[in-house]
Design a protein around this motif. Structure first.
Motif, PDB file in Angstrom:
ATOM      1  N   GLY A 104       4.895  -9.682  10.996  1.00 59.48           N
ATOM      2  CA  GLY A 104       6.527  -8.925  11.313  1.00 59.48           C
ATOM      3  C   GLY A 104       6.702  -8.713  12.918  1.00 59.48           C
ATOM      4  O   GLY A 104       7.483  -8.556  13.185  1.00 59.48           O
ATOM      5  N   ARG A 108      10.149  -8.551  15.216  1.00 56.33           N
ATOM      6  CA  ARG A 108      10.288  -7.460  15.697  1.00 56.33           C
ATOM      7  C   ARG A 108      10.718  -7.785  17.338  1.00 56.33           C
ATOM      8  O   ARG A 108      11.977  -7.382  18.003  1.00 56.33           O
ATOM      9  CB  ARG A 108       9.071  -6.653  16.232  1.00 56.33           C
ATOM     10  CG  ARG A 108       9.343  -5.258  16.899  1.00 56.33           C
ATOM     11  CD  ARG A 108       8.054  -4.541  17.863  1.00 56.33           C
ATOM     12  NE  ARG A 108       7.414  -5.628  18.285  1.00 56.33           N
ATOM     13  CZ  ARG A 108       7.660  -6.180  19.724  1.00 56.33           C
ATOM     14  NH1 ARG A 108       8.766  -5.650  20.533  1.00 56.33           N
ATOM     15  NH2 ARG A 108       6.959  -6.935  20.146  1.00 56.33           N
ATOM     16  N   ARG A 134       1.770  -7.866   6.315  1.00 55.00           N
ATOM     17  CA  ARG A 134       2.623  -7.255   7.473  1.00 55.00           C
ATOM     18  C   ARG A 134       1.860  -6.231   8.124  1.00 55.00           C
ATOM     19  O   ARG A 134       1.036  -5.431   7.333  1.00 55.00           O
ATOM     20  CB  ARG A 134       3.695  -6.707   6.554  1.00 55.00           C
ATOM     21  CG  ARG A 134       4.995  -6.660   7.397  1.00 55.00           C
ATOM     22  CD  ARG A 134       5.593  -8.060   7.420  1.00 55.00           C
ATOM     23  NE  ARG A 134       6.386  -8.354   6.115  1.00 55.00           N
ATOM     24  CZ  ARG A 134       5.978  -9.564   5.336  1.00 55.00           C
ATOM     25  NH1 ARG A 134       4.734 -10.217   5.775  1.00 55.00           N
ATOM     26  NH2 ARG A 134       6.332  -9.822   4.183  1.00 55.00           N
ATOM     27  N   GLU A 135       2.139  -5.909   9.308  1.00 56.45           N
ATOM     28  CA  GLU A 135       1.473  -4.843  10.281  1.00 56.45           C
ATOM     29  C   GLU A 135       2.916  -3.985  10.584  1.00 56.45           C
ATOM     30  O   GLU A 135       2.758  -3.031  11.220  1.00 56.45           O
ATOM     31  CB  GLU A 135       0.924  -5.486  11.361  1.00 56.45           C
ATOM     32  CG  GLU A 135      -0.279  -6.437  11.161  1.00 56.45           C
ATOM     33  CD  GLU A 135      -0.839  -6.947  12.278  1.00 56.45           C
ATOM     34  OE1 GLU A 135      -0.416  -6.964  13.465  1.00 56.45           O
ATOM     35  OE2 GLU A 135      -1.894  -7.673  12.225  1.00 56.45           O
ATOM     36  N   LEU A 136       4.031  -4.640  10.496  1.00 58.80           N
ATOM     37  CA  LEU A 136       5.120  -3.838  10.666  1.00 58.80           C
ATOM     38  C   LEU A 136       6.097  -3.687   9.451  1.00 58.80           C
ATOM     39  O   LEU A 136       6.051  -4.581   8.684  1.00 58.80           O
ATOM     40  CB  LEU A 136       5.962  -4.507  11.772  1.00 58.80           C
ATOM     41  CG  LEU A 136       5.278  -4.357  13.184  1.00 58.80           C
ATOM     42  CD1 LEU A 136       6.140  -5.347  13.948  1.00 58.80           C
ATOM     43  CD2 LEU A 136       5.004  -3.192  13.666  1.00 58.80           C
ATOM     44  N   PRO A 137       6.922  -2.440   9.307  1.00 55.33           N
ATOM     45  CA  PRO A 137       7.945  -2.603   8.004  1.00 55.33           C
ATOM     46  C   PRO A 137       8.814  -3.453   8.177  1.00 55.33           C
ATOM     47  O   PRO A 137       9.980  -3.133   8.119  1.00 55.33           O
ATOM     48  CB  PRO A 137       7.947  -1.134   7.953  1.00 55.33           C
ATOM     49  CG  PRO A 137       8.213  -0.707   9.540  1.00 55.33           C
ATOM     50  CD  PRO A 137       7.203  -1.349  10.062  1.00 55.33           C
ATOM     51  N   GLN A 139      10.681  -7.029   6.228  1.00 54.89           N
ATOM     52  CA  GLN A 139      11.070  -7.676   4.864  1.00 54.89           C
ATOM     53  C   GLN A 139      11.905  -8.677   4.960  1.00 54.89           C
ATOM     54  O   GLN A 139      13.035  -8.523   5.350  1.00 54.89           O
ATOM     55  CB  GLN A 139      11.048  -6.489   3.640  1.00 54.89           C
ATOM     56  CG  GLN A 139      11.082  -7.331   2.230  1.00 54.89           C
ATOM     57  CD  GLN A 139      11.402  -6.236   1.224  1.00 54.89           C
ATOM     58  OE1 GLN A 139      10.482  -5.419   1.340  1.00 54.89           O
ATOM     59  NE2 GLN A 139      12.314  -6.444   0.597  1.00 54.89           N
TER      60      GLN A 139
END
Length: 172
Positions: A104, A108, A134-137, A139
């Protein structure tokens, strides 16, 4: 949705079949005012081909993550990675395209780049492959395939001289 086929200990992904599924998914997500933007390099190749297949006006738009990456000091700047947007970002309905969604972090960085050009009304994401991890939210609104790969492997879209897509799976 096309599923990858595992055989003889290796993963086989038909990138052309997944592209056709992505084309179907993009058609379902697009409204009359939706604009497409692909992330360099795999997403840029996808948006270039989608632009033709969907008979869209103007030029394909490309987003670079290079200036907003959290690992910029390690990766540096690629000369081919330049943002080129063929529409007004302010208030736009934007569908961002990429080949592989993993941590992710690229998404970002691309969102930060996009906001350097204005404030979109809506940003959605469509990818060829969502590999999890994933390391970040973040999708995808649409993924042509979802697979699991170990963190020791990387997956990248490639294309030959005729524009035919295929995947490269490498040990990281």
């Amino acid at each position: 949705m096309n599923d990858p086929v595992a055989g003889a200990g290796s993963l086989v992904l038909d990138a052309e079949a997944l592209y056709r599924e992505l084309l179907r998914g993009v058609r379902s997500l697009m409204g009359a005012s939706t604009r497409l933007a692909g992330i360099t390099s795999g997403g840029a190749w996808l948006v270039e081909r989608l632009h033709k297949d969907l008979n869209l006006p103007g030029s394909p738009s490309v987003l670079s993550s290079v200036l907003h990456r959290d690992d910029f000091a390690q990766r540096g700047m690629a000369s081919s990675a330049q943002t080129s947007i063929d529409f007004d970002v302010n208030g736009a309905d934007i569908l961002v395209l990429d080949d592989v969604l993993y941590t992710g972090r690229t998404i970002r960085a691309v969102l930060n780049e996009l906001y350097d050009y204005g404030r979109p009304g809506c940003v959605r994401l469509a990818v060829l492959v969502d590999r999890g991890g994933r390391e970040l939210p973040i999708q995808a609104d649409f993924a042509a395939a979802r697979i699991a790969l170990p963190p020791t492997q990387s997956l990248a879209l490639a294309r030959d001289d005729n524009g035919i897509f295929h995947f490269r799976i490498q040990e990281a």
